[in-house]
Design a protein around this motif. Structure first.
Motif, PDB file in Angstrom:
ATOM      1  N   ARG A  65       0.759  -1.296  -0.117  1.00 37.85           N
ATOM      2  CA  ARG A  65      -0.154   0.105   0.314  1.00 37.85           C
ATOM      3  C   ARG A  65       0.715   1.556  -0.186  1.00 37.85           C
ATOM      4  O   ARG A  65       0.452   2.086  -0.658  1.00 37.85           O
ATOM      5  N   ARG A  66       2.204   1.529   0.836  1.00 40.81           N
ATOM      6  CA  ARG A  66       2.503   2.554   0.799  1.00 40.81           C
ATOM      7  C   ARG A  66       3.604   2.517  -0.088  1.00 40.81           C
ATOM      8  O   ARG A  66       3.550   3.639  -1.046  1.00 40.81           O
ATOM      9  N   ASP A  67       4.108   1.554  -1.436  1.00 35.28           N
ATOM     10  CA  ASP A  67       5.019   1.964  -2.445  1.00 35.28           C
ATOM     11  C   ASP A  67       4.349   1.105  -3.743  1.00 35.28           C
ATOM     12  O   ASP A  67       5.572   2.573  -4.276  1.00 35.28           O
ATOM     13  N   VAL A  68       3.208   1.007  -3.439  1.00 37.86           N
ATOM     14  CA  VAL A  68       2.785   1.258  -4.989  1.00 37.86           C
ATOM     15  C   VAL A  68       0.773   1.668  -5.333  1.00 37.86           C
ATOM     16  O   VAL A  68       1.226   2.282  -6.326  1.00 37.86           O
ATOM     17  N   VAL A  69       0.867   1.196  -4.158  1.00 34.73           N
ATOM     18  CA  VAL A  69      -1.184   1.567  -4.400  1.00 34.73           C
ATOM     19  C   VAL A  69      -1.149   2.704  -4.136  1.00 34.73           C
ATOM     20  O   VAL A  69      -2.177   3.858  -4.716  1.00 34.73           O
ATOM     21  N   ALA A  70       0.028   3.657  -2.579  1.00 41.31           N
ATOM     22  CA  ALA A  70      -0.451   5.234  -2.312  1.00 41.31           C
ATOM     23  C   ALA A  70       0.677   5.912  -3.579  1.00 41.31           C
ATOM     24  O   ALA A  70      -0.423   6.817  -3.791  1.00 41.31           O
ATOM     25  N   PRO A  71       1.365   5.253  -4.126  1.00 48.64           N
ATOM     26  CA  PRO A  71       1.867   6.859  -5.442  1.00 48.64           C
ATOM     27  C   PRO A  71       1.140   6.215  -6.047  1.00 48.64           C
ATOM     28  O   PRO A  71       0.234   7.237  -7.269  1.00 48.64           O
ATOM     29  N   VAL A  72       0.652   5.026  -7.233  1.00 43.09           N
ATOM     30  CA  VAL A  72      -0.818   4.606  -8.070  1.00 43.09           C
ATOM     31  C   VAL A  72      -1.963   6.264  -7.991  1.00 43.09           C
ATOM     32  O   VAL A  72      -2.069   6.164  -8.370  1.00 43.09           O
ATOM     33  N   VAL A  73      -2.212   5.373  -6.605  1.00 38.51           N
ATOM     34  CA  VAL A  73      -3.772   7.124  -5.891  1.00 38.51           C
ATOM     35  C   VAL A  73      -3.551   7.996  -6.700  1.00 38.51           C
ATOM     36  O   VAL A  73      -4.018   8.836  -6.759  1.00 38.51           O
TER      37      VAL A  73
END
Length: 434
Positions: free
Chosen positions: A150-158
């Protein structure tokens, strides 16, 4: 010689005596072993072994009642509150030898059973705790993994998706709506794909406008060549003060038709949006591109033309085909001009087994190998000056028409661009022929 006189019966008696003696010695050894086992056992109180024929009976410990047997189908019998009889078959080398009667202490046996039960319960408890620890460790590991994801993938994509909401508009990014994050992220990517397609259309339009700007100077010269004679003839008639004759009108009509043809070609090449596909002869698109680019070939390179105005025909969008042909011919011209002798550009259109093939080749220096694999990507070019959009646009337009393009080295040096158009359906060919 002297011998002993014996009968057969005496021999049998002697053999039986020896067998009985050996049997008694073996039974005595087994009984001693059984007594030792009963003495040191916590729960075994007596043992009685009986052979199948009843010839051998061994007894150790407390006396086991000889005439008591469990009910049919059972192996145990309660003798009292303290004693339990267990009856088991005995086998020697896979053959039934007899029966074993075991006299067990019920109290000790109950304690052993309780201990075994407690041991099993304790083992199951320990095993359960270990499973809980493993499950907890697994959940913690997955939790940390999901947190990192969530921190390294989802959050940047969001964050990227939120920024995408403000692209192409001078406004703040929209706030996340009141839906689940995965659903909102999917919606954002759908909008991003739509916007990317819009950006691609704008890119195609920008490249087409750049192409029009590049050929504008040459067309201006051609229009001047077509209209200047008309202007000079009109000025001549004005100075002489005479009425136009039929010859004057015919000449003026020729000059205006030449200018009209140039403007018509330019209009077809510069139409803003792609139109419907249709069956086209080479004269309706490839010759238009040639006429628009003829001013660029006046000072070199030489243009070798192997195309008929009527055949072969293909199905496609006229404006897109003109843009494809002009891009490929201009690329070939720029490459051929790098030769000292002005170079050569060869254009051919032929029908082959796979469909209609357009070839545009030059005898320039060729394309570096490290660049060739990426020339159909945007902003990649082998020229010192250039936007790197020409072949990208060509590839995009051809794909829309179901066609393809490839670049290959030319024998003797240079590059050959090969565009393959699919074969037209039989119905279209018949309609066109009619």
């Amino acid at each position: 010689q002297m011998g002993l006189a014996v009968t057969l019966g005496q021999v049998e008696d002697a053999r039986e005596t020896v067998y009985e003696k050996s049997l008694r010695e073996t039974a005595r050894g087994i009984e001693e072993d059984l007594w030792a086992r009963v003495t040191f056992s916590d729960h075994l109180r007596g043992v009685r072994l009986v052979s199948s024929g009843g010839l051998v009976v061994l007894q150790a410990g407390e006396e086991v009642p000889p005439d008591i047997h469990p009910p049919a189908g059972q192996a145990t019998l309660d003798l009292s509150r303290e004693r339990l009889l267990v009856v088991l078959p005995l086998y020697v080398q896979t053959r039934r030898w007899g029966t074993a009667y075991l006299l067990m202490d019920r109290g000790v046996l109950g304690r052993v059973t309780t201990e075994i039960t407690w041991t099993l319960d304790g083992g199951l408890l320990v095993l359960g705790l270990l499973l809980l620890l493993l499950l907890g460790s697994w959940l913690l590991w997955w939790g940390s993994l999901l947190k990192a994801l969530r921190r390294d993938v989802v959050a940047p994509v969001v964050a990227l998706a939120r920024r995408m909401e403000g692209w192409a508009r001078e406004e703040k990014p929209v706030e996340q709506p009141d839906v689940g994050e995965p659903e909102w992220l999917g919606q954002a990517f759908d909008r991003l794909l739509v916007r990317m397609e819009e950006q691609k259309e704008q890119l195609l339009t920008a490249q087409r406008l750049g192409l029009m700007e590049r050929i504008g100077a040459g067309l201006s010269h051609e229009l001047n060549n077509a209209l200047n004679p008309a202007r000079l003839r009109l000025e001549e008639m004005a100075l002489e003060g005479r009425t136009p004759t039929r010859e004057d009108l015919n000449k003026l009509r020729e000059y205006l038709k030449a200018a009209q043809a140039i403007l018509r070609d330019l209009s077809m090449a510069g139409r803003r949006s792609l139109g419907p596909s249709g069956v086209l002869r080479p004269g309706e698109w490839l010759f238009v591109a040639k006429r628009l680019l003829e001013p660029h070939f006046e000072g070199g390179p030489r243009l070798e033309w192997e195309v008929s105005e009527e055949w072969p025909v293909l199905t496609g969008d006229q404006q897109a085909l003109i843009q494809v042909a002009m891009n490929l011919m201009l690329n070939a011209r720029d490459a051929a001009l790098q030769r000292g002798d002005g170079g050569e550009v060869r254009v051919s259109l032929a029908e082959e087994a796979g469909g209609v093939v357009l070839k545009v080749e030059d005898n320039g220096p060729g394309v570096p190998q490290e660049v060739a694999a990426h020339l159909f990507e945007p902003f990649v070019t082998s020229k010192e000056t250039g936007t790197g959009l020409g072949l990208f646009v060509v590839d995009a337009l051809l794909r829309r028409m179901g066609a393809s393009i490839r670049l290959e080295p030319r024998e003797g040096g240079g590059t050959r661009a090969v565009a393959l158009f699919p074969r037209r359906p039989e119905g279209e060919e018949e309609d066109h022929g009619a």
